[in-house]
Design an enzyme around this catalytic site. Sequence first.
Site, mmCIF file in Angstrom:
data_model
loop_
_atom_site.group_PDB
_atom_site.id
_atom_site.type_symbol
_atom_site.label_atom_id
_atom_site.label_comp_id
_atom_site.label_asym_id
_atom_site.label_seq_id
_atom_site.Cartn_x
_atom_site.Cartn_y
_atom_site.Cartn_z
ATOM 1 N NE ARG A 37 -81.237 55.315 30.210
ATOM 2 C CZ ARG A 37 -79.947 55.621 30.343
ATOM 3 N NH1 ARG A 37 -79.028 54.654 30.386
ATOM 4 N NH2 ARG A 37 -79.564 56.881 30.440
ATOM 5 C CB ALA A 70 -80.378 59.396 27.743
ATOM 6 C CB SER A 71 -82.172 62.073 32.619
ATOM 7 O OG SER A 71 -82.585 63.259 32.001
ATOM 8 C CB VAL A 72 -78.709 59.949 35.979
ATOM 9 C CG1 VAL A 72 -78.323 58.828 36.939
ATOM 10 C CG2 VAL A 72 -77.486 60.747 35.563
#
Length: 398
Positions: A37, A70-72
């Site tokens: 990530r 950017a999503s959780v």
Amino acid sequence: MSQTPTADQLRNRLVDEILSERSVPADVERAMRTVPRDAFLPGIELENAYTDQAVTIKDNPGKPLPLSCASVPSVVAMMLAQLGAQPADNVLEIGAGTGYNAALLAELVGCGRVTTVDIDPDVALHARTTLNATGYDRVEVIERNGLLSAPENAPYDKIIATVGVWDIPITWWNQLVDGGRLVLPLRWRGQTRSVALTRRGDELTSDSVELCGFVPIIGQNGEKASRLNADDTIRVHYDQDQLVDAEALAHTLLTNKPARDVPSAQRVGGQESFDGVWLRATASDDRVCRLEVTPQALEHELIRRPATPGRSPVLVEGDSLAYLTVSREGVDPERPFRLGAAAYGPHGEELAQDLITHIDAWGSTRLAVPRMTVTPAEAGAAAGHVIRKPESHIALTY
């Protein structure tokens, strides 16, 4: 001496934390332990890249929400579990973001195909760049309005949206195979839920509904917002099919103080979610909206504190409203908080009693979620409480 953890160690620690809170399929776990990530978030501290939080990648000046983020990670895992992508699947993603989610999808489908689209040229370029740099150049990135989908690579076995969707476009129906799966953050009556739907002919039927929050997709304008005071610190958010007289409500809030409090029989613990009250209410009541109260309004005691000031369910009718509240009591140490309703306006107490009915219905089966059946607007609606939108009809049943 303590040693600074590596990216691999931080990534595995984050996945372990997610697994401690929810069940994640083995293939999704493997993908999340594999895809770096941090490589999709250049300029972000390594530790921050591996916290369970959203990260803004492009601001939206003058707007309360970013243009892209950017999503959780735990929500990413949840939605991938809902999607159930399989090896050799052809998958479409709406909302490229950083490219991280597309990389995870590429891991899941193996020799299959992943297409991701984004309306913003900077976001699409960022996704293309990071996917190339991390070895996922086989993912196709298309700069396009996601509402149009990507017909050139259709039909799709799976479609996933990583932006909030208010209405399901007919283009998505046309590009999803029969038996295919659609996962999207669906917005109705002021709330957002990640809904997993399977297509059977002219119906999409849910088997999973999870709480989430996402930046709304660009190009859908069915959600409205009106200020309820001069300072714009109290607002009501509602759908285009709902009749909301903001001027009458503003007058009511200005002239009817304090609120009348109506308690329910339901209590909750300190960490217990009561968002299901909102979900339950939308399955039978078309007066459900979202109330937003800013810290400034609370500081000046302009309104009784809602259960969740930024986003609480409220019933609205004419010049009256009633919204969810939480009060601390010492009666039950296990569940010290009582749910209730604050009523404003000449019919406020009636609305409050209706809201209490929704609270009590939720309280009897707190984990229950409605079954959702979505049909194209041109095909008519399925049985249940129907919410009609321009391109789709949503039927909810418990």
